[in-house]
Design an enzyme around this catalytic site. Structure first.
Site, mmCIF file in Angstrom:
data_model
loop_
_atom_site.group_PDB
_atom_site.id
_atom_site.type_symbol
_atom_site.label_atom_id
_atom_site.label_comp_id
_atom_site.label_asym_id
_atom_site.label_seq_id
_atom_site.Cartn_x
_atom_site.Cartn_y
_atom_site.Cartn_z
ATOM 1 N N GLU A 248 1.249 -0.772 0.364
ATOM 2 C CA GLU A 248 -0.199 -0.074 0.200
ATOM 3 C C GLU A 248 1.181 1.396 0.001
ATOM 4 O O GLU A 248 1.506 1.843 0.720
ATOM 5 C CB GLU A 248 -0.689 0.219 0.876
ATOM 6 C CG GLU A 248 -2.277 -1.030 1.302
ATOM 7 C CD GLU A 248 -3.045 -0.782 0.313
ATOM 8 O OE1 GLU A 248 -3.282 0.469 -0.029
ATOM 9 O OE2 GLU A 248 -4.338 -1.719 0.182
ATOM 10 N N CYS A 282 -2.086 9.314 3.087
ATOM 11 C CA CYS A 282 -2.086 9.144 1.429
ATOM 12 C C CYS A 282 -3.046 9.331 0.206
ATOM 13 O O CYS A 282 -2.659 9.291 -0.980
ATOM 14 C CB CYS A 282 -1.127 7.045 1.191
ATOM 15 S SG CYS A 282 -3.035 6.307 2.341
#
Ligand code: NAP
Length: 473
Positions: A248, A282
């Protein structure tokens, strides 16, 4: 010097002669020291994790532990939020939300445990299979090495531990060096209050190079789950030969507001979505493409809200935005603002630095080749640019090496469907910011944003495999 905060490997509390300091990003005060684990600690943790696989926990027990974890994390919400706020400089209200989200992560993993099953295989659909019964069993892949980033020190740890436990996999966790304390406290809660037996979760603290490398290359590790930057993530994927590797990674989330879009709602949401935890998420909203007919109104509405954000101490209830994780990161973001302004972008608000604090910043007139467009800012900054046609906006949004989440505000069905089909991202949101996430939803990216999907339902499937069983009647 404070006493060293031990980590647990199996049932043992580990300290080391030399400790690693954990300092508050906001004012540099020493919060704690943690062990400087070595390759030997990593090897011991992996051996203990591997050994517990011989005595598996049945699914109902795992579900019970995960249910207890959800209850315990809710009960410890304020304590955990204070730890997050101090070690990550995350404003306390936002830190509390992170703790609350972790509860959902554990609840969802408990539900997955109870429903985890293989499937029937229609053996007699082919003549040679007639008379045979076929089905799959979902079995744990084995030992999980989990490596987590600094920006969600509790919930992203939960996103690794909870699915691993749901899948029946023991874990060796390496938390980020800047923020190990939330993970260590969560581990204590799981073992002391939730019935987690020793060895199922083990923590090693230390730098990525020292403990990360032996962890991801060890032959007895079967799954590597990593959340962090693309550079580190892809280098791990190269090293973790023959393992299941889930990454990720980073992003630079675009938001399009088309001519029909509800720009006032968008402005209200972006004032949070671009600046929560000083933009260190993010999916922080970063690049905003606004139809030229709305650009002035949207810019003014956003500037009013962003200009009113309170900057300061993360433990102060009134604070909206605190410092970045380090001085080096603050220098970097400040430099990128300077580069953009030097290349023709204009400051709408912010841009000023006060020692460790950077004011929430809006730039307008960003161009595709500026760092603030091309790279992941990970700071309290959004950049605006006008567009004339949806074709242009979609092309601008897609012009990136990243691909986690993107969004469009529109009331046009055609525009919404075009975004769904044409925005090349792991997730596309319509009439919502790209920063929206709930913890049970499938969440993952493409290209430099990674190769896997988070959310307990998906993560459990990454950490298990299906074994085919065929029985002759
Ligand atoms: P990072 O610098 O890549 O660090 C992440 C983790 O990797 C830390 O625990 C770090 O340890 C460890 N590490 C560093 N070098 C290593 C090595 N050689 N081998 C093994 N592990 C190593 O990332 P970060 O600054 O903490 O986090 C920010 C990044 O994470 C951003 O790019 C952000 O977009 C991304 N992120 C992505 C998601 C998502 O779901 N896609 C969510 C959150 C964050 P040390 O701390 O000891 O260096």
């Amino acid at each position: 010097m404070t006493d060293q905060q031990p980590v647990r490997i199996g049932s043992e509390e580990i300290t080391t002669v030399e400790g690693r300091e954990v300092r508050a990003p906001y004012d540099d005060h020493l919060i704690a020291t943690v062990p400087s684990c070595t390759t030997e600690h990593v090897e011991r943790a992996i051996a203990i994790a591997k050994a517990v696989l011989a005595d598996p926990l049945p699914p109902w027990r795992r579900a019970e532990i995960l249910d207890a974890a959800a209850v315990a994390v809710a009960a410890h919400r304020d304590e955990l939020a204070a730890i997050i706020a101090e070690e990550a400089a995350k404003p306390i209200r936002t830190a509390r939300t992170e703790a609350e989200r972790s509860v959902i992560t554990f609840q969802s993993a408990a539900a997955e445990t109870r429903l985890l099953a293989g499937e029937m295989v229609p053996m007699d659909a082919a003549q040679p299979g007639e008379g045979k019964l076929g089905f799959t069993l979902r079995v744990p892949r084995g030992v999980v090495a989990a490596i987590s980033p600094f920006n969600f020190p509790l919930n992203l740890v939960a996103h690794k531990l909870a699915p691993a436990l749901a899948a029946g996999c023991p874990v060796v966790l390496k938390p980020a060096s800047q923020t190990p304390l939330s993970a260590i406290r969560l581990h204590e809660i799981l073992m002391d209050e939730c019935g987690l037996p020793p060895g199922w979760i083990n923590i090693v603290t230390g730098s990525g190079g020292t403990v990360g490398d032996p962890l991801v290359t060890h032959p007895d590790v079967d799954v590597v789950t990593f959340t962090g930057s693309p550079g580190v993530g892809w280098s791990i994927a190269e090293k973790a030969f023959r393992k299941k590797v889930g990454l990720e990674l980073g992003n630079n989330a675009p938001l399009i507001i088309d001519a029909s879009g509800d720009w006032e709602t968008a402005a209200q949401k972006v004032a949070v979505a671009g600046f929560s935890h000083a933009g260190q998420s993010c999916i922080s909203t970063q690049r905003i493409y606004v139809h030229r007919s709305l650009l002035d109104d949207f810019t003014a509405a956003l500037a009013e809200r962003v200009g009113a954000l309170r900057v300061g101490d993360p433990l102060d209830e009134a604070t909206d935005v605190s410092s970045l994780i380090s001085q080096a990161e603050t220098d970097r973001v400040e430099g990128w603002i300077g580069e953009a302004v030097g290349a023709g972008a204009s400051l709408v608000v912010g841009g000023q630095r006060h020692d460790r604090l950077l004011d929430p910043t809006i730039l307008t007139g960003i161009e595709p080749d500026m760092e603030v467009s091309r790279s992941e800012v990970f700071g309290p900054l959004v950049g605006l640019a006008g567009f004339d046609s949806l074709d242009d906006a979609l092309a601008l949004a897609n012009d990136t090496d990243y691909g986690l989440q993107a969004a469009l505000f529109t009331t046009e069905l055609d525009g919404a469907l075009r975004a769904a089909h044409e925005l090349d991202f792991g997730g596309v949101l319509v009439n919502e910011v790209p920063t929206f996430r709930t913890d049970q939803m499938p969440y993952g990216g493409v290209r430099d944003s990674g190769n896997t999907k988070e959310g307990p339902h998906w993560a459990v499937r990454e950490m298990t495999r299906e074994r085919l069983v065929v029985i002759q009647r």
